[in-house]
Enzyme design. Structure first.
Site, mmCIF file in Angstrom:
data_model
loop_
_atom_site.group_PDB
_atom_site.id
_atom_site.type_symbol
_atom_site.label_atom_id
_atom_site.label_comp_id
_atom_site.label_asym_id
_atom_site.label_seq_id
_atom_site.Cartn_x
_atom_site.Cartn_y
_atom_site.Cartn_z
ATOM 1 N N GLU A 151 1.003 -1.179 -0.111
ATOM 2 C CA GLU A 151 -0.076 0.015 -0.075
ATOM 3 C C GLU A 151 0.839 1.252 -0.068
ATOM 4 O OE1 GLU A 151 -2.741 -0.634 -0.958
ATOM 5 O OE2 GLU A 151 -3.142 -2.659 -0.299
ATOM 6 N N TYR B 123 -2.168 -7.326 -11.217
ATOM 7 C CA TYR B 123 -1.069 -7.367 -10.229
ATOM 8 C C TYR B 123 0.171 -8.294 -10.528
ATOM 9 C CZ TYR B 123 -4.943 -5.877 -7.119
ATOM 10 O OH TYR B 123 -5.764 -5.046 -6.598
#
Length: 552
Positions: A340, A414
């Site tokens: 993150e 991803y």
């Protein structure tokens, strides 16, 4: 990390033995007029440029109710008299005011059209106040199916947070809910019960006490910010902090956690400055020195809210204690802190203009996990980790979604995207040049919104490699290149299969432990690989994300 959320833009679902990754919302081919209103730069959006927001709301956790206003300041780019603002039901706009005059608002689902009374002159800087209230959508499974999360900590205190990637910030506040136009700066004022704190983006300016048992936290964001990056976190927090001596000077790093988790957080959050050191090495200076860096405990797994990264990974390494790569390396770092925070560079600094290009956020950030390992544990660890993540790739739909309808592509953005980048690094074969390319991206596109084409063009120009077929193959199809070869005595025959027309990616092989590079095409080629008469032993470089077929 996004219409129906199945999985967050950067989050992953793990079963007992299988890690299944999909896109944030279901991939639908049946788009509606609402999708177009949300995903298109409509005539009612294009004529004005965002300059400033002041979101000023009161949150009542007991009633799960919010009310307030958003002041929208904008520059007129061309004359027009209708302005589009987005706000999702069940929230309602109660009135809109400009220069003391209430304006007419017409509604088309979640798109609201404000009819302006005054002439909008080119270059003028105007503002309007949008008042709203209601019970916002409750997150069913934050952050994947987002909205407001209303929980309580184990001491009975309210523990509240927002998450809205993909679903859109308009699920909880009225705004220009399209990624192409980031507001230049923003004030966030949140009124909460006096026993609680609100932690939002940017720096805290002051806390205002009220006579009714509430207080307002006033935050200010100095830098451009995308809508879904805005957040509120309400809880009985405690705070600790440190100063980090970084690439652009002293950076404030602040941490907010529930009281009972303070000791665990002080230990686990030591990874935050380690992250900062590694990522400033690979990507350049942290993009938000003026706003600082915060890590904030949240009642869900976590999210890349700009300068206010939310955290819920149980204060342990891995992804909820699991290694997504299956190699052991995934347990050497806290997935949420690293992933993150990596989004501060790729998503918050460099932001996609259309959510169809969300691979720009997720591929680079998933790749950042291996770069963190590279910095602290070496290239072997980095390689093993990223290759290990290939088992999570589904190859279901293309990584790039459909434009102008707020539709992202496959969750393969991803680790398929990360492995594409790892493949490009391998082709370049110059790690310092690769580092300068990554740093250059964050410099050239500093605080900008971008398209896939811009990122592709930059990587091609700076690498000096013809990467166009690689981008088309990995981003726009679900086909994984197959390297077919056969060895007869000292000769190898080889070609590409399952590729787009013109696919010409070179590939490295080991011939009896000696490096050679081949340049396959779709046609069979043949070359001598050994001067010996005996059959050579061929090994294909595993750093390339391809399938291999040895034809015997």
């Amino acid at each position: 990390m996004n219409k129906k959320l199945i999985i967050s833009a950067f989050f992953l679902i793990i079963s007992n033995t299988i890690f299944a990754q999909t896109s944030l919302f279901e991939h639908s081919k049946n788009f509606t007029h609402q999708d177009s209103l949300r995903g298109t730069i409509t005539p009612e959006r294009v004529w004005w440029n965002l300059t400033y927001y002041h979101l000023d709301i009161a949150v009542n956790p007991d009633k799960k109710f919010i009310q307030g206003k958003n002041t929208v300041q904008y520059t007129v780019l061309k004359p027009h008299n209708v302005l589009q603002i987005d706000l999702q039901a069940p929230l309602k706009i109660t009135k809109v005011v400009q220069n003391g005059r209430e304006l007419k608002v017409t509604h088309q689902g979640n798109a609201h059209f404000i009819h302006l009374k005054e002439t909008q002159k080119i270059g003028a800087v105007n503002s309007l106040d949008i008042y709203y209230k209601g019970h916002p959508k409750v997150a069913k499974n934050a952050p994947w199916d987002g909205g407001f999360t209303w929980k309580k900590d184990k001491n009975g205190n309210h523990f509240v947070a927002t998450s809205c990637q993909g679903l859109g910030a308009s699920v909880w506040w009225p705004n220009k809910d399209h990624m192409y136009d980031e507001v230049d700066s923003m004030a966030i004022s949140v009124r909460v019960p006096k026993n609680l704190m609100d932690i939002s983006n940017g720096k805290l300016r002051n806390i205002e006490q009220h006579n009714d048992g509430t207080k307002t936290y006033h935050w200010f964001v100095n830098n451009p910010i995308n809508n879904y990056g805005v957040n509120i976190n309400i809880g009985n927090y405690v705070h600790f902090s440190e100063k980090y001596n970084g690439k652009a000077g002293i950076l404030n790093m602040d941490y907010y956690v529930l009281q009972d988790n303070l000791s665990k957080a002080k230990k686990q959050f030591k990874e935050a400055p380690k992250m900062m050191k590694a990522f400033e090495h690979w990507f350049g200076k942290y993009p938000f020195y003026k706003d600082g860096y915060k890590l904030v405990e949240a009642p869900y797994l976590g999210m890349e809210h700009q300068s206010s990264v939310t955290y819920g990974n149980n204060f342990e390494n891995g992804y909820l204690g699991r290694d997504l790569s299956g190699t052991g390396w995934g347990l050497q770092f806290d997935f949420i802190i690293i992933h993150e925070s990596g989004h501060e560079w790729f998503a918050n600094n460099i932001t996609n203009k259309d959510i169809a290009d969300m691979w720009i956020h997720e591929s680079f950030t998933a790749y950042s996990e291996s770069l963190f390992l590279d910095y602290y544990y070496g290239k072997k660890a980095s390689k093993e980790y990223i290759i290990g993540t290939r088992k999570n790739i589904k190859n279901d739909i293309p990584i790039i979604g459909q434009y102008d309808v707020n539709s992202e592509g496959s969750g393969d953005m991803y680790y398929k995207g990360a492995n594409m980048l790892h493949t490009i690094r391998t082709l370049l074969n110059n790690d310092e040049k690769w580092r300068q390319i990554l740093r250059g991206l964050n410099s050239v596109f500093y605080h900008k919104t971008v398209t896939t084409k811009q990122v592709e063009a930059y990587l091609i120009a700076q690498s000096g490699l013809d990467l166009s077929c690689i981008f088309d193959q990995y981003l726009r199809t679900i086909k994984i290149p197959v390297f077919e070869y056969k060895v007869e005595n000292n000769e190898i025959s080889y070609r590409w299969k399952n590729v787009i027309e013109g696919f010409n990616m070179p590939i490295n092989i080991l011939v009896d432990k000696k490096n050679q590079q081949l340049k396959p095409t779709e046609n069979w080629q043949k070359t001598i690989v050994s001067s010996d008469k005996i059959t050579a032993k061929i090994t294909v470089d595993e750093n390339f994300y391809i399938d291999i077929k040895n034809i015997k």
